[in-house]
Write an enzyme that holds these catalytic residues in place. Structure first.
Site: not given
Length: 431
Positions: A61, A137, A161
């Site tokens: 990420k 997210s 997330s």
């Protein structure tokens, strides 16, 4: 046997074909990935290996530091940040284990929202249908595994997330107990709630990545026998507003788990959830701690655009006094202890990861009230794991046309046992 380099080239050519419209990855490390793949192939030829992650294609990420470049965390504000001097702790550990790190995946700005949209870097389309939201997210992480452009993606989970995009993209997502995996070099949202976890196609792959990130020796995951396993079902507020198809698929899963000899029974935790809502009424822990992280630019007149869904809650939380924050944290500690006591009656909790399948990107963009209510529903079930300091995993749930997730929640620190239970459930549901 296909070489790792060949497998990597297939992925790179897929990504090259859509380079003009790339929304899943924000950065590719093609040269470094090729070198890592070649090294892994050479080791394999020589009969030596670095373990089960050697040669696996991994993405991280966009909030993990990679030496020599700024960590943007999905924001334009960070695009000109000072470059990281070293890799994040988990990036170092993955590299040492032979992982082929392909690139950084897109995310919602500052990891703050659950829909998965990003105003600056684009919104990755869902792996099942690109017109649908990816969930956030860790949006790019979920899509990358779902579409096969990375075998394992590393995300972060502060309120769901990792598990929300896992559920909506039809993959496995594991949120470990907080602080099991080091946060050094990960751009923070909430020091209390942040966890770093993997998304993959299988529980076994999640377990390997988790062990390496936690600095442990990855062992072969032995599924637990389901006979006699005590499964608590927290019916009540966490089951409201669940789409009929998702609710039906969940009940079918529980029936199959029960037929395998597990003892499923309702376990109410509504009182503890109500107390936690009361404790965080003035501001959520994530927004209050996030406001501290972002205080400097929130107080200044920045000309750089920031998603209003991020600035709104953070700005409001910035005005909450320290005494209210400290009181919230103290109360949370008491509720964490109360939940631990409640969970002594079961081995694991089971519930839908999210109460819906992915809605369309267009619907979320066109209706602010719908977007807000959807976001609340996406976070509702998953955030319990973070708020009460537990570990949790989302497994693809059969029986729905679009992907949906079955969530198993384990006790604090019971990570390895939860993974063993999940492996057994995965096998059962895969049949």
């Amino acid at each position: 046997m296909q070489s790792i380099r060949d497998r990597l080239e297939i992925i790179l050519s897929r990504l090259a074909n859509r380079a003009g419209n790339e929304k899943v990855y924000t950065k590719l490390y093609a040269g470094a990935a090729r070198a890592a793949a070649d090294a892994s192939d050479a080791r394999r030829k020589a009969g030596i290996g670095l373990g089960p992650l050697d040669g696996r294609v991994v993405s991280v990420k966009d909030l993990f530091d990679v030496a020599g470049e700024p960590t943007t965390a999905g924001s334009l504000i960070r695009a000109g940040a000072v470059p990281a001097t070293r890799d994040a702790a988990i990036v170092q550990r993955l590299r040492q284990a032979g992982a082929v790190i392909l690139g950084k995946t897109n995310m919602t700005e500052f990891a703050f929202t659950a829909i998965g949209d990003n105003l600056h870097y684009g919104t990755p389309g869902n792996a099942a249908d690109p017109s649908l939201i990816p969930g956030g997210s860790s949006s790019g992480a979920g899509v990358a595994v779902g579409e096969g452009t990375s075998e394992i993606s590393i995300g972060s989970d502060t309120g769901g997330s990792v598990r929300i995009p896992a559920a909506l993209n039809g993959v496995v997502g594991f949120k470990p107990t907080a602080r099991r995996v080091p946060l050094a070099g990960a751009f923070p949202l909430s020091m209390t709630l942040d966890s770093i976890g993997p998304l993959a196609r299988s529980v076994a792959d999640c377990a390997i990545a988790d062990a390496i990130m936690a600095g442990q020796e990855p062992a072969v995951l032995q599924p637990i026998t389901l006979a006699g396993l005590r499964v608590g079902i927290p019916r009540g507020v966490l089951f409201g507003d669940t789409q009929a198809e998702v609710a039906g698929a969940f009940e079918t899963c529980i029936d199959r788990i029960s037929q395998a000899g597990a003892r499923a029974a309702d376990l109410s935790i509504d009182d503890l959830i109500a107390e936690m809502r009361l404790a965080t009424r003035r501001g959520t822990i994530a927004s209050m701690e996030g406001a501290e992280v972002h205080a400097d630019w929130l107080k200044s007149d920045t000309s750089v655009p920031v998603d209003p869904h991020v600035t709104g809650p953070l700005s409001r939380a910035l005005a909450i006094p320290a005494s209210a924050y400290i009181r919230t944290i103290r109360r949370r500690g008491e509720l964490v202890a109360a939940m631990a006591e409640r969970l002594e009656a079961v081995d694991v909790l089971a519930l839908p990861t999210v109460p819906m399948v992915a809605p369309s990107i267009a619907a979320m963009a066109g209706d602010e009230a719908l977007r807000d209510s959807t976001e609340g529903l996406l976070l509702r079930n998953t955030q319990v794991g973070n708020q009460f300091d537990l570990c949790a995993i989302s497994l693809p749930m059969p029986g729905t046309k679009l992907p949906a997730g079955l969530m198993l929640v384990g006790k604090h620190g019971d990570d390895h046992r939860l993974l063993r239970i999940a492996a057994a459930v995965e096998t059962l549901l895969g049949r």
